[in-house]
Design a protein around this motif. Structure first.
Motif, mmCIF file in Angstrom:
data_model
loop_
_atom_site.group_PDB
_atom_site.id
_atom_site.type_symbol
_atom_site.label_atom_id
_atom_site.label_comp_id
_atom_site.label_asym_id
_atom_site.label_seq_id
_atom_site.Cartn_x
_atom_site.Cartn_y
_atom_site.Cartn_z
ATOM 1 N N TYR A 41 0.840 -1.192 0.000
ATOM 2 C CA TYR A 41 0.000 0.000 0.000
ATOM 3 C C TYR A 41 0.877 1.243 0.000
ATOM 4 N N THR A 42 0.271 2.380 -0.318
ATOM 5 C CA THR A 42 1.028 3.638 -0.372
ATOM 6 C C THR A 42 0.648 4.512 0.812
ATOM 7 N N LYS A 43 1.653 5.186 1.361
ATOM 8 C CA LYS A 43 1.426 6.108 2.477
ATOM 9 C C LYS A 43 2.587 7.091 2.526
ATOM 10 N N ASP A 44 2.254 8.382 2.642
ATOM 11 C CA ASP A 44 3.277 9.431 2.791
ATOM 12 C C ASP A 44 4.400 9.309 1.747
ATOM 13 N N ARG A 45 4.035 9.205 0.494
ATOM 14 C CA ARG A 45 5.014 9.164 -0.600
ATOM 15 C C ARG A 45 5.927 7.940 -0.568
ATOM 16 N N PHE A 46 5.502 6.902 0.143
ATOM 17 C CA PHE A 46 6.285 5.649 0.184
ATOM 18 C C PHE A 46 5.390 4.472 -0.160
ATOM 19 N N LEU A 47 6.012 3.474 -0.809
ATOM 20 C CA LEU A 47 5.343 2.184 -0.962
ATOM 21 C C LEU A 47 5.689 1.372 0.273
ATOM 22 N N ARG A 48 4.654 0.813 0.916
ATOM 23 C CA ARG A 48 4.887 0.058 2.149
ATOM 24 C C ARG A 48 4.390 -1.370 1.980
ATOM 25 N N PHE A 49 4.916 -2.224 2.866
ATOM 26 C CA PHE A 49 4.606 -3.661 2.809
ATOM 27 C C PHE A 49 4.159 -4.087 4.210
ATOM 28 N N PHE A 50 3.051 -4.833 4.288
ATOM 29 C CA PHE A 50 2.538 -5.294 5.579
ATOM 30 C C PHE A 50 2.309 -6.801 5.505
ATOM 31 N N GLU A 51 2.805 -7.521 6.508
ATOM 32 C CA GLU A 51 2.644 -8.979 6.558
ATOM 33 C C GLU A 51 1.561 -9.302 7.581
ATOM 34 N N TYR A 52 0.492 -9.991 7.138
ATOM 35 C CA TYR A 52 -0.650 -10.239 8.028
ATOM 36 C C TYR A 52 -0.294 -11.163 9.188
ATOM 37 N N GLY A 95 -14.467 -3.471 0.638
ATOM 38 C CA GLY A 95 -15.022 -4.791 0.962
ATOM 39 C C GLY A 95 -14.009 -5.888 0.698
ATOM 40 N N ALA A 96 -14.275 -7.070 1.282
ATOM 41 C CA ALA A 96 -13.426 -8.248 1.049
ATOM 42 C C ALA A 96 -14.261 -9.496 1.308
ATOM 43 N N TRP A 97 -13.823 -10.612 0.739
ATOM 44 C CA TRP A 97 -14.542 -11.893 0.895
ATOM 45 C C TRP A 97 -13.931 -12.677 2.044
ATOM 46 N N LYS A 131 -8.408 -7.505 4.102
ATOM 47 C CA LYS A 131 -8.409 -8.985 4.152
ATOM 48 C C LYS A 131 -9.224 -9.434 5.353
ATOM 49 N N ILE A 132 -9.821 -10.627 5.236
ATOM 50 C CA ILE A 132 -10.582 -11.201 6.350
ATOM 51 C C ILE A 132 -10.006 -12.565 6.652
ATOM 52 N N SER A 133 -9.654 -12.767 7.918
ATOM 53 C CA SER A 133 -9.120 -14.054 8.334
ATOM 54 C C SER A 133 -9.882 -14.489 9.584
ATOM 55 N N GLY A 134 -10.812 -15.443 9.400
ATOM 56 C CA GLY A 134 -11.634 -15.881 10.532
ATOM 57 C C GLY A 134 -12.481 -14.720 11.032
ATOM 58 N N ASN A 135 -12.332 -14.414 12.324
ATOM 59 C CA ASN A 135 -13.093 -13.310 12.927
ATOM 60 C C ASN A 135 -12.324 -11.999 12.925
ATOM 61 N N ASN A 144 -2.343 0.296 9.482
ATOM 62 C CA ASN A 144 -2.980 -1.024 9.445
ATOM 63 C C ASN A 144 -3.649 -1.298 10.781
ATOM 64 N N ARG A 145 -4.891 -1.762 10.718
ATOM 65 C CA ARG A 145 -5.616 -2.092 11.947
ATOM 66 C C ARG A 145 -6.217 -3.487 11.810
ATOM 67 N N ALA A 146 -6.256 -4.197 12.929
ATOM 68 C CA ALA A 146 -6.922 -5.513 12.947
ATOM 69 C C ALA A 146 -8.118 -5.397 13.887
ATOM 70 N N MET A 147 -9.308 -5.692 13.386
ATOM 71 C CA MET A 147 -10.526 -5.580 14.197
ATOM 72 C C MET A 147 -11.125 -6.968 14.377
ATOM 73 N N ILE A 148 -11.441 -7.299 15.615
ATOM 74 C CA ILE A 148 -12.100 -8.588 15.898
ATOM 75 C C ILE A 148 -13.605 -8.350 15.837
ATOM 76 N N ILE A 149 -14.302 -9.161 15.067
ATOM 77 C CA ILE A 149 -15.757 -8.997 14.949
ATOM 78 C C ILE A 149 -16.471 -10.240 15.470
ATOM 79 N N ASP A 150 -17.746 -10.071 15.764
ATOM 80 C CA ASP A 150 -18.582 -11.199 16.154
ATOM 81 C C ASP A 150 -19.314 -11.669 14.892
ATOM 82 N N ALA A 151 -18.888 -12.824 14.372
ATOM 83 C CA ALA A 151 -19.447 -13.311 13.100
ATOM 84 C C ALA A 151 -20.648 -14.228 13.323
#
Length: 1118
Positions: free
Chosen positions: A334-345, A535-537, A574-578, A589-596
């Protein structure tokens, strides 16, 4: 400039954003104050108490208040929750230009044409300070966001900065004795609680606006000299830093942007201008054709601005805040502040990869709009709106991933949008020619392809394919074959999200989501009032998406709902489980836990995973009217019953699901006439006479009770009803009951007592009560009615009752739909209807007559009967399958009389009979196996495979033996005999049986002088290494004799060199490449003419029917 919301109204003179809610206040020249929801685009409220224009308006930071000031010299404080003005502050002697709440103290600052600035305490509703010094209209005044300062601008060509520190001390701690003394002096000799700190002179004309920088010691001002001036201040002085020139008319409002180093100004020259604070140059200009701008406002927290003009206002953003991103497996670029960044889930670690924004860019909105990533080549494509649309291609080297400081020269090109379509190929849209240019990683064009529709953007749609977007439709185009794979009319699509397996796609528009399959076949459409953002699947095929203020889900059938409310907009990656991974507007980057639970529950219902449904009901807190309504709507009231405590709702659900016992319990609790009546109707529908009677008794509905006793043949109770009617003096009731009972004397008596003597006479005469008739005739005298001649009277008697023995018999169902979805349980429970429906759906079975005896065996085998006492009826008990690991109080599935081991025994017996040449007996055994397989249950997946294998083995034997028996009947047709014998040798049999078939075919063909064919059978027989010496000897002799004369006397419909299968009904060969249809159960093959006929091999299923497949183990539905 990205316009988010626009209104049409009278001239807007004042604007204020709410700090938390998506609201904006607009004060109009007409005297009205409007409260708008800029997300929904709706007018929430209007406040109309000022006389004349309202020039200033401001929301309080935390209280439900706003303040307004108008040309009627009044300052009004309003409560928007109560929809009214709380009080009015009077003191100014001329028009009020601006009003503002202090961010911390209960103060309001106001500027007026009476040349003063006043500070008011809105709690005590008094003026606490008057700031004098300007000698012309004061056009604006505002508090510093952090310090004790006020800035004001006036038409006297000055900007003044006032120090209010003394006022704060006086207001906050008046208990201090020294301060009391100074307060007394102030009252006597003129106040010193707010003093002029600086006077900024430099404008040549009247100054319309001045504003502080939110954090730096800077001030910006705009005036009628068409200039914007930048001032700096320190503790002792203030001075002019620079002048920004460019406006063509009076500058009406100017401010610093809270999040960027820019100044925004607007003017009566009908433009909004954006200036760079550091370079002090113009960045961008936005113009309107006919409307002069009067006011600017900025949101305190968000990147939103608003501007008021002659015919309304606009809420806008200067730049897109959505970061460009692409997900690849476990990583996100993803891009942020004039930089290309990489995030590992997996590790949630992010790194800076390379700088991307070109230095010295001079305008806004140059950040990338889209990002496309090729994982094998580690290449990144960035598209932006620079130069009318362009792309940049970077190859990211693994060693630079962690450092992120290597400046790389990108390969660039023009094009509306660019996406990778293969490992080392990317497609670029050339809008001018409506072509896609396919390029390699050296940025060289390798192919050009014209597009089928006028396309303004392209998206990835699988290797070698692009999804083309037009104004009103999308098309998937195969660039290799130049074919349109799919087309779908849609609203204008902004984003495209593919599922992990690329079998579904979500097309996101501004206010709609269209879900389609990989060929763009439409599945469902969702409409949203608030803008859809991302959105994501998830792994279950549920689409999770976000709007500006909600996170929601969409199921494959189009059902949707809210998962949670969002404080700020997010972009789901991306969605991984809950866990939902997302980017916010700051690029974090934020990770949110949801009640599915809710959507997984609905998905399980949709996919008919009823074991999941029941476990969720037991273990989760799913409840509420929405869930109950959903279950009712989808036809699962019996499930909804598990959630409900409210008796009225329970009653309605119980009636809907036919659960009469729960309905009775609820009706007792509610005890209302209407509920008893509805219970009676449902109980009558079920034939539950006892409960119908009870319901009618509770409501004292005697007419219905009488009729119930009539149709159930309960004459004793009908007699009692007659007596009750007599006691109640209900003549009509008495007559009806007498009629139902067939009691003529009673009817005559009733008619006589009520004065209907002629009717009483006719009734008595017709029914042969001569004595009573004579007595009544005497009473009537000459008025005896005449009876029709030639008619024979017949006795009107009550009909025979439908059922005398109480309640109607019902089929006993052992387990509900939610406690096992296998059809054998339905059969064991006696629910044959359900079993037949399931078998038809799974195996295409239509002919159930061969299964009838087995159904009955299954049912009776799963029951046992006990007689407790000789006088009582027999008690029926369900026999359950023993399972040591089962829960103690949970009902096990019914015991089944058929098992897989029995079938294996039958198979051995069939083999034995075939070896012995008892083909009729063997055929019976094999067909029995085919008929029993749908009725067995196995435990493991391995056993499921064995069952499926058994079907194929048995099918081959059934078909082979049927042909052999048919051959034996055809004595008069030697050619057909040879053909059938030949086909039998192509069935997949055990080797000893194949040898018998080959020996038989060889002998028949040799006798008929078909030597070539006989030699072929002899060779095949010898290849099996026959153990019986006699067989081998015969084969060698036939082979030698045939090779001396390699001719066939007759032509057979048999070509052993060409692979074929035999039609199960007509017994003709179907050679490879010819069309055929098959049985969905036993998989026997047939010529197309046999489609929709009952399969001749298994005698159960319909040839060519659609079926889901054999389901014989719970392991298949886990």
């Amino acid at each position: 400039m990205l316009t988010k919301f626009e209104t049409k109204s009278n001239r807007v003179k004042g604007l204020s954003f709410h700090t938390k809610r998506p609201w904006i206040l607009a004060s109009l020249h007409s005297g009205v104050i409007q409260l708008w929801d800029y997300r929904m685009g709706t007018l929430i409220d209007r406040f109309d108490e000022h006389d004349g224009p309202v020039r200033g308006v401001h929301f309080h930071k935390s209280q439900p208040l706003f303040v307004s000031g108008g040309d009627d010299y009044k300052i009004k404080v309003w409560n928007y929750k109560l929809h009214r003005c709380l009080f009015t502050l009077l003191g100014h002697l001329d028009y009020i230009r601006t009003v503002q709440f202090h961010h911390e103290y209960p103060w309001i600052v106001s500027a007026s044409d009476d040349q003063t600035i006043r500070i008011w305490n809105w709690q005590s509703r008094t003026c606490i300070s008057v700031l004098t010094g300007h000698n012309h209209y004061v056009m604006c005044a505002s508090f510093h966001p952090k310090e004790d300062l006020v800035v004001s601008a006036s038409l006297d060509q000055t900007v003044r900065v006032w120090d209010t520190a003394a006022l704060r001390k006086k207001t906050v701690s008046p208990a201090d004795d020294i301060l009391r003394l100074s307060q007394l002096n102030g009252d006597l000799f003129g106040g010193v609680d707010a003093v002029v700190k600086y006077v900024l002179e430099g404008h040549d004309r009247g100054v319309n606006w001045a504003a502080f920088h939110p954090t730096l010691p800077l001030i910006v001002s705009g005036a009628d000299d068409r200039q914007v001036k930048l001032w700096r201040m320190n503790d002792t002085k203030a001075w002019e830093v620079d002048t920004l020139r460019g406006h063509m008319n009076n500058v009406s409002s100017v401010m610093f942007h809270a999040k960027q180093d820019i100044i925004v100004s607007n003017s009566e020259d009908k433009s909004i201008r954006v200036w760079d604070v550091t370079k002090r140059t113009g960045l961008q200009t936005f113009r309107r054709e006919h409307d002069r701008f009067w006011i600017l406002a900025a949101h305190p927290d968000m990147n939103l601005l608003a501007a008021g003009h002659d015919s309304g206002m606009i809420v806008f953003k200067l730049e897109r805040e959505r970061p460009a991103f692409a997900v690849s497996g476990d990583s996100l670029f993803y891009t942020k502040d004039r930089f290309l960044r990489f995030f590992e889930y997996s590790t949630q670690r992010e790194t800076q990869v390379i700088p991307i924004r070109r230095p010295g860019s001079t305008s806004l909105n140059q950040s990338p709009r889209t990002l496309s990533y090729s994982p094998t080549e580690n290449a990144v494509l960035l598209c932006s709106d620079v130069d009318g649309g362009s792309y940049e291609l970077y190859i990211v080297h693994k060693d630079t991933m962690s450092r992120g400081d290597t400046v790389q020269e990108a390969k660039r090109g023009g094009g509306g949008s660019a996406v990778f379509i293969a490992r080392n190929r990317f497609a670029v849209l050339d809008k001018s020619t409506n072509q896609v240019l396919v390029k390699n990683l050296k940025n060289e064009v390798v192919k050009k392809s014209g597009l089928p529709i006028a396309t303004d953007a392209i998206f990835y749609a699988g290797t070698g394919n692009v999804l083309c977007r037009a104004e009103d439709r999308v098309v998937i185009f195969d660039l290799q074959q130049r074919l349109v794979i799919g087309e779908l009319p849609t609203p204008f699509v902004k984003y495209v999200v593919w599922s992990n397996e690329m079998d579904s796609v979500a097309l996101l528009s501004k206010h709609a989501i269209v879900i389609a399959n990989k060929k763009l076949a439409h599945q469902c459409t969702l409409h949203e009032t608030i803008r859809v953002k991302s959105g994501a699947w998830d792994d279950n095929g549920v689409f999770i998406y976000s709007t500006l203020n909600h996170m929601k889900y969409c199921l494959p059938n189009g059902d949707s709902g809210i998962i949670k409310t969002l404080e700020v907009p997010i972009y789901i990656t991306k969605i991984s489980g809950n866990t939902i991974f997302c980017l916010d507007r700051d690029g974090k980057n934020r990770a949110m836990i949801i009640d599915a639970t809710e959507y997984m529950f609905k998905l399980s219902l949709l996919k008919k995973r009823f074991d999941h449904v029941m476990s969720m009901i037991r273990n989760s807190q799913l409840c509420g009217q929405a869930m109950i309504a959903y279950l009712q709507q989808k036809g699962f009231p019996e499930v909804a019953l598990h959630f409900v405590k409210d008796e009225r709702t329970r009653f309605n659900l119980a009636l809907e699901s036919g659960n009469i016992q729960i309905a009775v319990a609820s009706a007792k609790e509610i005890d209302e006439k209407e509920h008893w009546y509805r219970l009676g109707v449902e109980a009558l529908r079920q034939g539950n006479a006892g409960i119908v009677e009870y319901a009618y008794q509770r409501t004292k509905n005697f007419e219905r009770l009488s009729f119930l006793y009539l149709i159930t043949g309960n004459l004793d109770k009908l007699s009692k009803m007659l007596k009750i009617a007599e006691v109640k003096n209900d003549v009509m009731g008495q007559f009806h009951n007498a009629l139902y009972l067939g009691d003529i004397q009673e009817r005559v008596k009733i008619l006589e007592n009520t004065g209907h003597i002629p009717l009483a006479y006719i009734t008595a005469k017709v029914h042969g009560l001569e004595e009573v008739a004579e007595r009544l005739a005497a009473d009537l005298g000459d008025n005896i009615p005449s009876l029709p001649e030639g008619k024979v009277p017949s006795l009107l008697m009550p009909p025979s009752p439908i059922s005398c023995s109480g309640d109607w018999p019902l089929l006993r169902v052992m387990r509900g739909i939610f406690e096992g979805g296998l059809e054998n349980m339905a059969r064991a429970a006696g629910n044959f209807d359900t079993a037949m429906r399931l078998l038809h759906r799974q195996l295409g079975i239509k002919n159930f007559s061969p299964l009838k005896s087995m159904f009955l065996d299954l049912h009776s085998g799963s029951q046992t009967y006990l007689r407790a006492v000789s006088a009582t009826s027999v008690i029926s008990l369900a026999v359950e399958r023993w399972n040591e690991s089962g829960a103690p109080n949970v009902r096990a599935p019914p015991a089944l009389v058929f098992s897989f081991s029995q079938l294996e025994e039958k198979l051995k017996a069939g083999y034995k009979a075939t070896t012995a040449g008892k083909f009729t007996e063997a055929l019976k055994l094999f067909i029995g196996i085919l008929h029993t397989i749908p009725l067995i249950v196995v435990e493991t997946r391995r056993e499921v495979d064995e069952v499926k294998e058994l079907i194929i083995i048995v099918k081959e034997y059934v078909q082979g033996l049927q042909m052999e028996l048919k051959r034996r009947e055809m004595k008069s047709d030697p050619v057909r005999q040879q053909e059938l014998a030949a086909y039998f040798t192509h069935c997949n049999l055990q080797t000893p049986h194949l040898r018998l078939a080959l020996l038989n075919a060889m002998t028949i063909c040799y006798k008929a002088k078909n030597f070539v064919t006989a030699a072929n059978f002899a060779r095949r027989l010898l290849e099996t290494n026959p153990q019986v010496e006699n067989q081998a000897k015969t084969a060698r002799q036939v082979l030698q004799a045939s090779e001396r004369n390699m001719t066939d006397a007759t032509q057979l419909s048999y070509d052993f060199r060409n692979p074929f299968v035999v039609c199960g009904a007509t017994y003709v060969p179907i050679y490879r490449g010819q069309k055929d249809v098959s049985c969905p159960y036993c998989s026997a093959r047939f010529v197309p003419a046999q489609e929709a006929q009952i399969c001749a091999v298994c005698d159960l299923a319909v040839v060519g029917a659609d079926a889901s497949g054999l389901l014989c183990s719970s392991s298949q539905i886990r």
